[in-house]
Design an enzyme around this catalytic site. Structure first.
Site, mmCIF file in Angstrom:
data_model
loop_
_atom_site.group_PDB
_atom_site.id
_atom_site.type_symbol
_atom_site.label_atom_id
_atom_site.label_comp_id
_atom_site.label_asym_id
_atom_site.label_seq_id
_atom_site.Cartn_x
_atom_site.Cartn_y
_atom_site.Cartn_z
ATOM 1 N N ASP A 100 0.765 -1.328 0.125
ATOM 2 C CA ASP A 100 0.051 -0.042 -0.037
ATOM 3 C C ASP A 100 0.815 1.425 0.036
ATOM 4 O O ASP A 100 1.992 1.034 0.169
ATOM 5 C CB ASP A 100 -0.820 0.069 1.261
ATOM 6 N N ASP A 132 8.727 3.300 -1.577
ATOM 7 C CA ASP A 132 8.016 3.067 -0.300
ATOM 8 C C ASP A 132 6.772 2.450 -0.555
ATOM 9 O O ASP A 132 5.667 3.274 -0.788
ATOM 10 C CB ASP A 132 7.917 4.418 0.639
ATOM 11 N N GLU A 166 0.114 -0.816 5.756
ATOM 12 C CA GLU A 166 1.072 -0.542 6.737
ATOM 13 C C GLU A 166 1.042 1.268 6.864
ATOM 14 O O GLU A 166 1.411 1.477 7.879
ATOM 15 C CB GLU A 166 2.464 -0.811 5.992
ATOM 16 N N GLU A 167 0.570 1.790 5.765
ATOM 17 C CA GLU A 167 0.594 3.247 5.963
ATOM 18 C C GLU A 167 -0.572 3.747 6.607
ATOM 19 O O GLU A 167 -1.013 4.878 7.158
ATOM 20 C CB GLU A 167 0.518 3.816 4.367
HETATM 21 ZN ZN ZN Z 1 6.925 1.938 4.359
HETATM 22 ZN ZN ZN Z 2 5.479 4.657 4.395
#
Ligand code: ZN
Ligand code: ZN
Ligand code: ZN
Ligand code: ZN
Lengths: 468, 468
Positions: A100, A132, A166-167
């Site tokens: 994500d 990322d 994760e974000e």
């Molecule tokens: Zn990350």
């Molecule tokens: Zn991140």
């Protein structure tokens, strides 16, 4: 054990195809923090799942249930678990990444469409998630593709854990990791973990990361009038909540970043000469900070002080202040980073005592409430573990450089989850550079970091297989 | 000279029709601060214009040109000028009011549709603009209707100035007032001004108002990094703009409302025994403050101190703080109220010197910019002028009470414009009560204030006609 020369050559000759696959991944707008993109995040789960299957990985889409975001009930994107190899004579390595991304709009200031990977003449691959964390996740796919395509067995048993939240706080992942770490679970038998989701300190020197700061959010609410007041009428008639809040906030941290809450900085022992040398050795300069922030506002001219401020000292930032003009109340949410041996539990009473005492000193008739929203524990691990030794040898092999040993200023909470659930060494092995601009506009991953990084991840597996 | 008994009877017997007309006025969503309602404000100009013509007033829709709001180029709603009578043996009275309103949405917490006037069993007329300022404007219409319908000549020559941009800074009005005050203009020959656009101190006692605080907005901008920084990475590496800003803001005002900028409070001379007695006499108690704010957070238990804080002392509020998490900069806009003899020009150098010196003391590497956005001068007038004497006699006639003589904590900038352009006495003669909730949810005007207030405005004209 070095990686086979054929692997390194394969990566070089397939570089364009690998970049093409990264384009495909970037094209999927897997923004986990915006409910309108949830379908895209789920599409991304399926895309990763198919890619893993295509390179011979046995997979499982792990249902994480549903959650509420912005008042909407939404399905969580499934995590993708993968398994390849079950040889009791090989070590078992678990790799983690997330697919994500942060939100991105051209209007935020991107020079190009953030979801269309753009290859700049200087070799930068610009796009949301390039660094990322889609780039690193695809790095593992690239490694697996070589072994699958050339029918070369992996030097280790591999387990994958790729998530899509994760974000947005890795919703649901903790429980999954704990469950799958049990006997018979997908992570049963894992000997070490490798997470590629942070960055080099600079643009020159690869990094191994062995520590993270913890994070606590403190919500301060000053309650006054029962309703917002007519502008102008009540100025200098009543105790204004915002005035009280600003006063209290002013007692928390000085302009040099020193935390003024008694006992908080003191929990972290000072660095001795030997520890300072660790920071001296790092390839970093004040110019690096200034370049990355675009201003000459570093807290010190001494790089060791600046690096220790980021890596081994707690920090506290003031932000998120809300309160209407002559409003009924004023509030703020204060993020504070903690360093070993601090824990959210050990810091909270100090914060509470200080804020309440400072508020009391004000002599206002308003009321203050303090709440800790959530906390993450800081993490530091042993850099002499074979997991780190293997990564160090692999780095030297690929980059012909000694890696910088760093601690991150931020938090990757899943690190601690893996460390605690599995009781094994966790290594952070970043792919991208310090100027990649994760979470910012014009996020990029350098082509060489993607390609050399793929070689590094593969080589790391070979070195792990013989490390001790 | 008392108003004719027939006028007072007429108002009582037409009360329901007057309320019906107020409903019609409330129905028009003349929100000047929201471009999407601009047509409604213009509709309101035309409605007022027609109403005035229907009661025999010669009118003029004064074009104020165009302006930009939220990036849109918009026509300003025309001001409505009115003229009736030109008898050189009569005084000429200018009355001012505004027919635009604050925004209102049911979702803000209204119990009823804000644009549908609701008559509660307790006599409250609930609706946006009922009290601020459609009720008072219609009060004048009611007075005029009696004289027109009964062919009774007004005791004075009347001039009207009703505008539709008051809630958005009275855009365009200053120039119009100056122009029309010239010989041959609509306001040429005006002997006094009456503005009905503020409130009683409480819910019991009518008020004449002879002073207003001035208003300055100071924008403080702390500039640091060139861009927003990745959360967590830069904490305790760089000087954070928000930390600096909060520090500076903490030096401006104490929790008791005292302004800490040297020289600012000191510009206003202390009150002597005689002046304190003016405030002693006012019908006000700490319970009134506490009731109106819904909390026991008044700055003092001494009503004189609290009233002087509102009426004769400057105030400074902290609010509107903006800055991202590890943002590139932090800023705030600080509203400060000033009292005679302060002027924006005399206060600015003190504010500037203090803020710059406090910022320098911090020793941060960030940069601070201070800007004064706009300023309004405080105003106090002579309460012994015949304009006030007439209003006092009229108040006693209608309410059988001595009015409280007040100064307002807020600003009505047009007051000063009239005072300066015409050089005559300006009286603020409020219709509504202190708990009307102008600018708030569930704004109301009490039926008795509307009806008795209409009688008061009419009676005031009769008393003015003979006052000296
Ligand atoms: Zn990350
Ligand atoms: Zn991140
Ligand atoms: Zn008004
Ligand atoms: Zn208003």
């Amino acid at each position: 054990m070095p990686a086979p020369k054929e692997f390194l050559d394969f990566v070089d000759s397939n570089a364009d195809a690998f970049i093409q696959r990264l384009s495909e991944a970037v094209l999927i707008k897997s923004v986990s923090g915006d409910p309108t993109y949830r379908d895209e995040v789920i599409k991304m789960s399926n895309w990763i799942n198919q890619q893993l299957q295509a390179v011979g990985v046995q997979t499982h889409l792990a249902d994480l249930g549903r959650h509420t975001m912005d008042g909407q009930d939404l399905p969580l994107p499934p995590a993708v678990l993968g398994r390849i190899g079950n040889d009791p004579n090989k070590k078992t390595v678990l790799v983690y990444g997330h697919f994500d991304v942060q939100p991105a709009l051209v209007s935020d200031g991107w020079n190009t469409d953030p979801f269309k990977l753009t290859i700049l003449p200087n070799g930068q691959l610009v796009g949301r998630g390039s660094s990322d964390d889609k780039g690193p996740v695809l790095g593992w796919l690239n490694v697996l593709q070589y072994h699958h395509q050339t029918k070369t067995p992996l030097p280790v048993n591999l387990r994958c854990c790729f998530e899509g939240m994760e974000e947005s706080g890795s919703e649901g992942l903790d429980d999954l990791v704990k469950k799958e770490s049990q006997p018979g679970g997908w992570f049963d038998g894992v000997d070490c973990v490798c997470i590629s989701d942070n960055y080099w300190l600079n643009t020159r020197t690869p990094v191994l990361t062995y520590g993270l700061r913890g994070l606590s959010y403190y919500k301060i609410n000053v309650e006054g009038p029962a309703r917002d007041l007519h502008s102008g009428v009540f100025g200098r008639m009543v105790h204004e909540p915002m005035t009280d809040l600003i006063r209290v906030m002013g007692t928390l941290v000085d302009v040099n970043g020193k935390i003024l809450i008694p006992g908080v900085d003191e929990m972290v022992a000072g660095a001795d000469v030997e520890e300072r040398q660790l920071y001296e050795k790092l390839d970093y300069s004040i110019k690096d900070v200034e370049d990355s922030i675009g201003a000459a506002t570093a807290l010190s001219d001494d790089k060791v002080e600046v690096l220790m401020g980021r890596m081994r000292m707690p920090s506290l930032s003031l932000h998120g202040i809300e309160g209407a003009f002559y409003g009924a109340g004023a509030k703020t949410v204060i993020p504070a980073k903690a360093c070993t041996p601090q824990s959210p539990e050990s810091v909270l009473p100090l914060v509470k005592a200080h804020i309440e005492s400072e508020f009391k000193k004000l002599g206002t008739k308003n009321k203050l409430h303090l709440e800790e929203l959530h906390g993450g524990t800081p993490w530091v691990t042993d850099i002499n573990h074979w997991n780190f030794k293997a990564a160090k040898i692999a780095t030297k092999a690929i980059y012909n450089q000694e890696p910088d040993m760093t601690r991150e200023g931020g938090s990757i909470p899943v690190t601690l989850t893996f460390a605690e659930a599995l009781g094994v060494s966790v290594l952070l092995l970043p792919m991208g550079r310090g100027d990649d601009g994760a979470h910012s506009t014009n996020e990029k991953l350098d082509r060489s970091n993607y390609i050399q990084g793929t070689k590094l991840l593969g080589t790391y597996l070979y070195e792990v297989s013989v490390a001790q």
